[in-house]
Design a protein around this motif. Structure first.
Motif, PDB file in Angstrom:
ATOM      1  N   ASN A 294       0.842  -1.195   0.000  1.00  0.00           N
ATOM      2  CA  ASN A 294       0.000   0.000   0.000  1.00  0.00           C
ATOM      3  C   ASN A 294       0.878   1.246   0.000  1.00  0.00           C
ATOM      4  O   ASN A 294       1.994   1.230   0.527  1.00  0.00           O
ATOM      5  CB  ASN A 294      -0.902   0.012   1.246  1.00  0.00           C
ATOM      6  CG  ASN A 294      -1.950  -1.070   1.198  1.00  0.00           C
ATOM      7  OD1 ASN A 294      -2.732  -1.129   0.259  1.00  0.00           O
ATOM      8  ND2 ASN A 294      -1.978  -1.945   2.200  1.00  0.00           N
ATOM      9  N   PRO A 295       0.408   2.354  -0.576  1.00  0.00           N
ATOM     10  CA  PRO A 295       1.221   3.580  -0.633  1.00  0.00           C
ATOM     11  C   PRO A 295       1.482   4.142   0.759  1.00  0.00           C
ATOM     12  O   PRO A 295       0.534   4.361   1.530  1.00  0.00           O
ATOM     13  CB  PRO A 295       0.375   4.537  -1.475  1.00  0.00           C
ATOM     14  CG  PRO A 295      -1.014   3.989  -1.430  1.00  0.00           C
ATOM     15  CD  PRO A 295      -0.878   2.516  -1.268  1.00  0.00           C
ATOM     16  N   PHE A 296       2.738   4.369   1.066  1.00  0.00           N
ATOM     17  CA  PHE A 296       3.158   4.806   2.400  1.00  0.00           C
ATOM     18  C   PHE A 296       2.445   6.082   2.836  1.00  0.00           C
ATOM     19  O   PHE A 296       1.880   6.145   3.935  1.00  0.00           O
ATOM     20  CB  PHE A 296       4.679   5.026   2.410  1.00  0.00           C
ATOM     21  CG  PHE A 296       5.191   5.684   3.661  1.00  0.00           C
ATOM     22  CD1 PHE A 296       5.450   4.934   4.795  1.00  0.00           C
ATOM     23  CD2 PHE A 296       5.403   7.058   3.710  1.00  0.00           C
ATOM     24  CE1 PHE A 296       5.910   5.540   5.957  1.00  0.00           C
ATOM     25  CE2 PHE A 296       5.861   7.670   4.861  1.00  0.00           C
ATOM     26  CZ  PHE A 296       6.114   6.907   5.983  1.00  0.00           C
ATOM     27  N   ASN A 297       2.462   7.117   2.011  1.00  0.00           N
ATOM     28  CA  ASN A 297       1.908   8.414   2.403  1.00  0.00           C
ATOM     29  C   ASN A 297       0.419   8.333   2.712  1.00  0.00           C
ATOM     30  O   ASN A 297      -0.071   8.950   3.663  1.00  0.00           O
ATOM     31  CB  ASN A 297       2.160   9.461   1.316  1.00  0.00           C
ATOM     32  CG  ASN A 297       3.627   9.840   1.218  1.00  0.00           C
ATOM     33  OD1 ASN A 297       4.375   9.706   2.185  1.00  0.00           O
ATOM     34  ND2 ASN A 297       4.043  10.307   0.058  1.00  0.00           N
TER      35      ASN A 297
ATOM     36  N   GLU B 122      -1.434   8.908   6.300  1.00  0.00           N
ATOM     37  CA  GLU B 122      -2.508   9.888   6.438  1.00  0.00           C
ATOM     38  C   GLU B 122      -3.711   9.288   7.162  1.00  0.00           C
ATOM     39  O   GLU B 122      -4.308   9.920   8.038  1.00  0.00           O
ATOM     40  CB  GLU B 122      -2.941  10.402   5.061  1.00  0.00           C
ATOM     41  CG  GLU B 122      -4.004  11.488   5.132  1.00  0.00           C
ATOM     42  CD  GLU B 122      -4.444  11.965   3.751  1.00  0.00           C
ATOM     43  OE1 GLU B 122      -5.384  12.779   3.690  1.00  0.00           O
ATOM     44  OE2 GLU B 122      -3.845  11.525   2.744  1.00  0.00           O
ATOM     45  N   CYS B 123      -4.054   8.039   6.826  1.00  0.00           N
ATOM     46  CA  CYS B 123      -5.197   7.403   7.494  1.00  0.00           C
ATOM     47  C   CYS B 123      -4.867   7.110   8.951  1.00  0.00           C
ATOM     48  O   CYS B 123      -5.728   7.244   9.834  1.00  0.00           O
ATOM     49  CB  CYS B 123      -5.639   6.157   6.730  1.00  0.00           C
ATOM     50  SG  CYS B 123      -4.828   4.629   7.185  1.00  0.00           S
ATOM     51  N   LEU B 124      -3.625   6.742   9.240  1.00  0.00           N
ATOM     52  CA  LEU B 124      -3.220   6.483  10.629  1.00  0.00           C
ATOM     53  C   LEU B 124      -3.258   7.770  11.453  1.00  0.00           C
ATOM     54  O   LEU B 124      -3.632   7.743  12.628  1.00  0.00           O
ATOM     55  CB  LEU B 124      -1.824   5.866  10.674  1.00  0.00           C
ATOM     56  CG  LEU B 124      -1.710   4.409  10.213  1.00  0.00           C
ATOM     57  CD1 LEU B 124      -0.251   3.986  10.167  1.00  0.00           C
ATOM     58  CD2 LEU B 124      -2.495   3.478  11.136  1.00  0.00           C
TER      59      LEU B 124
ATOM     60  N   VAL C 296       1.190   7.042  16.726  1.00  0.00           N
ATOM     61  CA  VAL C 296       1.750   6.542  15.470  1.00  0.00           C
ATOM     62  C   VAL C 296       3.170   7.078  15.302  1.00  0.00           C
ATOM     63  O   VAL C 296       3.403   8.288  15.372  1.00  0.00           O
ATOM     64  CB  VAL C 296       0.878   6.976  14.277  1.00  0.00           C
ATOM     65  CG1 VAL C 296       1.474   6.483  12.969  1.00  0.00           C
ATOM     66  CG2 VAL C 296      -0.547   6.449  14.451  1.00  0.00           C
ATOM     67  N   ASN C 297       4.126   6.183  15.090  1.00  0.00           N
ATOM     68  CA  ASN C 297       5.536   6.575  14.947  1.00  0.00           C
ATOM     69  C   ASN C 297       6.111   6.014  13.656  1.00  0.00           C
ATOM     70  O   ASN C 297       5.756   4.909  13.226  1.00  0.00           O
ATOM     71  CB  ASN C 297       6.368   6.045  16.127  1.00  0.00           C
ATOM     72  CG  ASN C 297       5.994   6.706  17.440  1.00  0.00           C
ATOM     73  OD1 ASN C 297       6.031   7.918  17.561  1.00  0.00           O
ATOM     74  ND2 ASN C 297       5.614   5.899  18.421  1.00  0.00           N
ATOM     75  N   TYR C 298       7.003   6.788  13.077  1.00  0.00           N
ATOM     76  CA  TYR C 298       7.743   6.308  11.901  1.00  0.00           C
ATOM     77  C   TYR C 298       9.228   6.452  12.176  1.00  0.00           C
ATOM     78  O   TYR C 298       9.705   7.537  12.531  1.00  0.00           O
ATOM     79  CB  TYR C 298       7.372   7.088  10.648  1.00  0.00           C
ATOM     80  CG  TYR C 298       8.213   6.707   9.444  1.00  0.00           C
ATOM     81  CD1 TYR C 298       8.146   5.416   8.916  1.00  0.00           C
ATOM     82  CD2 TYR C 298       9.100   7.615   8.868  1.00  0.00           C
ATOM     83  CE1 TYR C 298       8.924   5.047   7.841  1.00  0.00           C
ATOM     84  CE2 TYR C 298       9.882   7.251   7.779  1.00  0.00           C
ATOM     85  CZ  TYR C 298       9.792   5.967   7.273  1.00  0.00           C
ATOM     86  OH  TYR C 298      10.572   5.589   6.197  1.00  0.00           O
ATOM     87  N   GLU C 299       9.954   5.348  12.060  1.00  0.00           N
ATOM     88  CA  GLU C 299      11.390   5.342  12.279  1.00  0.00           C
ATOM     89  C   GLU C 299      12.094   5.250  10.924  1.00  0.00           C
ATOM     90  O   GLU C 299      12.140   4.177  10.312  1.00  0.00           O
ATOM     91  CB  GLU C 299      11.795   4.169  13.167  1.00  0.00           C
ATOM     92  CG  GLU C 299      13.282   4.083  13.462  1.00  0.00           C
ATOM     93  CD  GLU C 299      13.871   5.380  13.976  1.00  0.00           C
ATOM     94  OE1 GLU C 299      14.800   5.906  13.317  1.00  0.00           O
ATOM     95  OE2 GLU C 299      13.373   5.885  14.999  1.00  0.00           O
ATOM     96  N   PRO C 300      12.624   6.379  10.428  1.00  0.00           N
ATOM     97  CA  PRO C 300      13.226   6.390   9.086  1.00  0.00           C
ATOM     98  C   PRO C 300      14.391   5.420   8.919  1.00  0.00           C
ATOM     99  O   PRO C 300      14.589   4.860   7.842  1.00  0.00           O
ATOM    100  CB  PRO C 300      13.706   7.843   8.922  1.00  0.00           C
ATOM    101  CG  PRO C 300      12.928   8.620   9.933  1.00  0.00           C
ATOM    102  CD  PRO C 300      12.690   7.687  11.064  1.00  0.00           C
TER     103      PRO C 300
END
Length: 659
Positions: A357-360, A364-366, A378-382
């Protein structure tokens, strides 16, 4: 008069059926809905109907005997306790349902403690008395023993003015006792005493009946309307709790509390509020947050999933409004200030698997789901390209997955859950941070000390002549609003009080980011010197088994590093309560069901963070290498001869300018 009531219960105690019956008997709905038929006004979401449990708090309004009521149906499952707790901030009273056949259960105790802590008056409805074998007196005794509150069964309103009940009230009220001895009691004096004692949490009034058979439901509402104190004398919520802190010295003007955020089927963000004073009209601009001003587009009066648009909202109204883009639960609108961040925290986290699924779009939904439930975090670890969410339990994770599919159309998966650890310190320590590359300057000295109250706190010993208030506020922001990592596992810090001791800026060369760098390096430098403690989440558990299994259960609890209270035997069953690490008790439910052949039951609630039972093993497993964490460095930067140079944490103190 307008009264906001929350309805609470353990799972399957009949809470939503009670709400439906109340709406039907007050002519607020024309047809009586049922949860098991999928026709209930309150549990209208497809997930709720399919699972047969309340997941989202719902709002409905009704009127009876000249009083307008807002009814809030809350989740009963512990995985959705955050949704339940958000409703507490706007309640005038609570109705606590207890099944006559099951008695006081684990979530019942949890909810009652929360209500008592918030000083919310509690009324009790003993449900399912139509079932064979139920004994109301036994249930009352169970309530008194487990909730530790004097509870009185009221069959009709006349009971509260009976001499027998007055004598019971006198035990809690010296003034009432003196009036009784002097034969100076009248109906008004008794009513005031009842209101006073209910508001203080000294007593709870109970009604017995059957929500399904519509017995005792309306009587519960009438009892509440007769005895609730809303005249300000015995207000269930203090002014500090309602308006803490006020944005202005004036009590006039519009003030409201945000308690819920949703996105409707058309993707419109709806902010649910309770108006505490003043009024609000459509197209009126609202001030909130840090200097935000936004116009209200719609004001919606909700009845379950349906609503009608209204032109204005007045004191006591509970409505949904559109037009606000940043408001979150706990925020104050108008002259009402924000409430402190909730202390309830998630114990588990899970990494999301995108499945192409598209990341962006998934992010956005999260973010929309996070706006509805801030505890999702919600966290994103680059560095590892990983999205993770925080959850209360496995049921919530299953529901989250279904929500993402149902609302946004993305089929995602989640990796195995892991425990969320945190770190704190054992004793007081000083931290020093300096940031001075060329044409930049900031220095901060902080005292770090354990905070027995829990969470992170900030105070200042520094006079504003030494560092202006705006810079001290900026330091406060960088301490409390940024997540700081510990040095043992890189887990978030908690239970620490930060005291600003010294600080310096340069009028020409200091930018906001310089103070941020100095604060972060200061905290990290202090942690390097401190005795850090690894914390892990604990459950409070409630186990119900046949007496023959007690020995096995107690042995299991000890093996799982838990502790337990004295066992309570009721007939052939035993109730065991205690606490233990989430990581060891996570899979115990399946084990208990297995060896008790399905007759045993265990339920949990998140209790808080305590020292890890096996820190060395966890630290080794996580293998956090603090020296490689360049984003969280403990070194300071100084300037000499027109160039910046780095000083390691163990030498930084002797270079500081303010010592």
């Amino acid at each position: 008069m307008k009264i906001t009531i929350g309805v609470f219960a353990h799972v399957d105690a009949g809470k939503t059926t009670f709400c439906e019956s109340l709406l039907y008997q007050t002519n607020s709905i024309k047809m009586l809905g049922r949860v098991d038929h999928g026709s209930a006004v309150m549990d209208h979401h497809e997930l709720e109907q399919r699972r047969g449990i309340t997941i989202f708090s719902d709002i409905a309004s009704l009127s009876h005997r000249g009083i307008d009521y807002y009814l809030i149906d809350t989740p009963g499952h512990s995985d959705f306790s955050a949704e339940m707790e958000r409703s507490l901030m706007i309640l005038d009273a609570a109705i606590l349902l207890i099944s006559a056949s099951d008695g006081v259960q684990s979530h019942t105790i949890t909810v009652f403690r929360l209500l008592a802590k918030r000083h919310i008056p509690v009324y009790i409805f003993i449900n399912k008395t139509d079932l064979a074998g139920t004994i109301v007196k036994a249930c009352i005794a169970d309530i008194k023993a487990k909730l530790n509150i004097d509870t009185y069964l009221i069959d009709n309103l006349a009971d509260i003015y009976s001499e027998e009940f007055m004598l019971e009230l006198c035990e809690h009220d010296d003034d009432l006792m003196n009036a009784y001895l002097e034969s100076a009691l009248d109906k008004l004096a008794v009513q005031k005493a009842v209101k006073r004692q209910i508001s203080r949490g000294s007593i709870a009034l109970a009604v017995a009946g059957s929500a399904l058979k519509q017995k005792g439901v309306l009587e519960t509402l009438e009892l509440l309307g007769e005895t609730i104190a809303l005249d300000g004398v015995y207000s269930p919520l203090t002014e500090t709790e309602r308006f803490c802190p006020l944005r202005s010295n004036s009590q006039a003007g519009f003030a409201a509390r945000v308690f819920k955020v949703i996105y409707d089927p058309k993707g419109m963000r709806v902010t649910f509020i309770k108006c505490l004073c003043g009024s609000l009209k459509i197209r009126q601009e609202i001030a909130y947050g840090q200097g935000l001003y936004e116009k209200v587009h719609e004001i919606r009066d909700y009845q379950g999933k349906s609503y009608k648009n209204v032109g204005a909202v007045n004191k006591g109204d509970v409505v949904g409004i559109t037009g606000l883009t940043q408001a979150i639960p706990g925020m104050g609108l108008g002259v009402c200030g924000d409430l402190p961040a909730p202390k309830l925290r998630s114990a588990l986290k899970a990494a999301l698997i995108l499945n192409d699924n598209p990341f962006n779009e998934v992010m956005e939904c999260l973010r929309k789901l996070e706006a509805q439930d801030p505890l999702l975090e919600v966290n994103y670890e680059p560095s590892v390209k990983e999205i993770s969410v925080h959850i209360m339990g496995m049921i919530q994770l299953e529901v989250l997955k279904e929500l993402i599919v149902g609302q946004f159309g993305f089929v995602v998966d989640f990796a195995a859950c892991s425990i969320i650890y945190r770190e704190t310190i054992e004793e007081k320590v000083m931290g020093y941070g300096h940031f001075e590359p060329l044409r930049h300057y900031a220095e901060v000295h902080l005292q770090l000390e354990p905070n027995p109250q829990g969470g992170l706190e900030f105070s200042s010993k520094l006079h504003q002549d030494n560092l202006p208030k705006q810079y001290q506020n900026l330091i406060r922001h960088y301490i409390l609003d940024i997540e700081h990592q510990g040095v043992l596992t890189g887990s978030s810090l908690t239970d620490i009080r930060f005291v600003l001791v010294a600080g310096a800026i340069h009028l020409e060369h200091t930018a906001g980011g310089d103070l941020r760098e100095a604060v972060c390096r200061c905290i990290r430098q202090g942690l390097e010197k401190a005795n850090s403690v690894l914390l892990e989440p604990y459950y409070e558990f409630f186990i119900d088994v046949d007496i023959v299994y007690v020995g096995r259960v107690l042995a299991d609890i000890i093996k799982l590093q838990g502790v337990f209270e004295p066992v309570q035997n009721i007939g052939e069953r035993a109730h065991i309560s205690g606490k233990g690490p989430v990581v060891t008790f996570l899979d115990y439910q399946a084990k208990l069901l297995s060896f008790t052949k399905g007759s045993g039951a265990v339920s949990y609630r998140f209790l808080g963070y305590f020292p890890c039972h096996d820190p060395a093993k966890v630290i080794e497993k996580i293998n956090y290498q603090k020296e490689r964490d360049t984003k969280n460095t403990s070194s300071s930067v100084f300037c000499a001869k027109g160039a910046g140079f780095e000083v390691k944490w163990y030498e930084a103190e002797k270079y500081m300018h303010l010592l």
